[in-house]
Write a protein that holds these residues in place. Structure first.
Motif, PDB file in Angstrom:
ATOM      1  N   LEU A 184      17.867  12.649   0.728  1.00  0.00           N
ATOM      2  CA  LEU A 184      17.327  11.758  -0.300  1.00  0.00           C
ATOM      3  C   LEU A 184      15.906  12.152  -0.680  1.00  0.00           C
ATOM      4  N   SER A 185      15.643  12.249  -1.984  1.00  0.00           N
ATOM      5  CA  SER A 185      14.271  12.445  -2.440  1.00  0.00           C
ATOM      6  C   SER A 185      13.618  11.074  -2.589  1.00  0.00           C
ATOM      7  N   VAL A 186      12.332  11.056  -2.811  1.00  0.00           N
ATOM      8  CA  VAL A 186      11.621   9.789  -2.970  1.00  0.00           C
ATOM      9  C   VAL A 186      12.135   9.046  -4.197  1.00  0.00           C
ATOM     10  N   GLU A 187      12.382   9.786  -5.286  1.00  0.00           N
ATOM     11  CA  GLU A 187      12.872   9.156  -6.508  1.00  0.00           C
ATOM     12  C   GLU A 187      14.259   8.549  -6.305  1.00  0.00           C
ATOM     13  N   GLU A 188      15.133   9.276  -5.623  1.00  0.00           N
ATOM     14  CA  GLU A 188      16.476   8.767  -5.361  1.00  0.00           C
ATOM     15  C   GLU A 188      16.434   7.549  -4.435  1.00  0.00           C
ATOM     16  N   PHE A 189      15.518   7.578  -3.487  1.00  0.00           N
ATOM     17  CA  PHE A 189      15.401   6.451  -2.570  1.00  0.00           C
ATOM     18  C   PHE A 189      14.874   5.214  -3.291  1.00  0.00           C
ATOM     19  N   ALA A 190      13.865   5.398  -4.119  1.00  0.00           N
ATOM     20  CA  ALA A 190      13.242   4.267  -4.808  1.00  0.00           C
ATOM     21  C   ALA A 190      14.134   3.688  -5.900  1.00  0.00           C
ATOM     22  N   THR A 199       0.835  -1.203   0.000  1.00  0.00           N
ATOM     23  CA  THR A 199       0.000   0.000   0.000  1.00  0.00           C
ATOM     24  C   THR A 199       0.872   1.256   0.000  1.00  0.00           C
ATOM     25  N   GLU A 200       0.265   2.334  -0.426  1.00  0.00           N
ATOM     26  CA  GLU A 200       0.972   3.621  -0.456  1.00  0.00           C
ATOM     27  C   GLU A 200       1.268   4.103   0.973  1.00  0.00           C
ATOM     28  N   ALA A 201       0.402   3.781   1.921  1.00  0.00           N
ATOM     29  CA  ALA A 201       0.627   4.174   3.315  1.00  0.00           C
ATOM     30  C   ALA A 201       1.892   3.518   3.866  1.00  0.00           C
ATOM     31  N   GLU A 202       2.093   2.242   3.534  1.00  0.00           N
ATOM     32  CA  GLU A 202       3.311   1.547   3.969  1.00  0.00           C
ATOM     33  C   GLU A 202       4.543   2.209   3.352  1.00  0.00           C
ATOM     34  N   ARG A 203       4.444   2.540   2.067  1.00  0.00           N
ATOM     35  CA  ARG A 203       5.576   3.182   1.388  1.00  0.00           C
ATOM     36  C   ARG A 203       5.919   4.524   2.019  1.00  0.00           C
ATOM     37  N   LYS A 204       4.894   5.298   2.368  1.00  0.00           N
ATOM     38  CA  LYS A 204       5.133   6.599   3.016  1.00  0.00           C
ATOM     39  C   LYS A 204       5.839   6.426   4.350  1.00  0.00           C
ATOM     40  N   ASP A 205       5.390   5.434   5.123  1.00  0.00           N
ATOM     41  CA  ASP A 205       5.989   5.176   6.428  1.00  0.00           C
ATOM     42  C   ASP A 205       7.460   4.779   6.291  1.00  0.00           C
ATOM     43  N   ILE A 206       7.737   3.902   5.332  1.00  0.00           N
ATOM     44  CA  ILE A 206       9.113   3.441   5.133  1.00  0.00           C
ATOM     45  C   ILE A 206       9.985   4.584   4.637  1.00  0.00           C
ATOM     46  N   TYR A 207       9.459   5.418   3.727  1.00  0.00           N
ATOM     47  CA  TYR A 207      10.245   6.551   3.244  1.00  0.00           C
ATOM     48  C   TYR A 207      10.512   7.555   4.362  1.00  0.00           C
ATOM     49  N   SER A 208       9.556   7.753   5.259  1.00  0.00           N
ATOM     50  CA  SER A 208       9.778   8.698   6.359  1.00  0.00           C
ATOM     51  C   SER A 208      10.908   8.224   7.270  1.00  0.00           C
TER      52      SER A 208
END
Length: 68
Positions: free
Chosen positions: A52-58, A34-43
């Motif tokens: 790190l930006s989201v694109e660089e992280f992914a 889910t997108e919520a899980e992705r947001k939590d992991i990115y935070s």
């Protein structure tokens, strides 16, 4: 007898630890459903490496190419 780590060794250890932790978080990010899980992991990753930006992280390999 205990020896203190010199500053450069501490710095290298911090970088290695950060790199390993980011690799684990990237694996969890790509496995997230889910997108919520992705947001939590990115935070969590952003706390570890705020630049790190989201694109660089992914997609770290494409980010390195575009940065040059």
């Amino acid at each position: 007898m205990s020896f203190k780590k010199i500053e450069r060794t501490k710095e290298i250890d911090r970088r290695r630890h950060r790199k390993a932790k980011l690799a684990k978080l990237r694996a969890r990010y790509h496995a997230a459903k889910t997108e919520a899980e992705r947001k939590d992991i990115y935070s969590r990753a952003a706390r570890l490496s705020p630049w790190l930006s989201v694109e660089e992280f992914a997609n770290p390999s494409t980010a390195a190419v575009t940065a040059q």
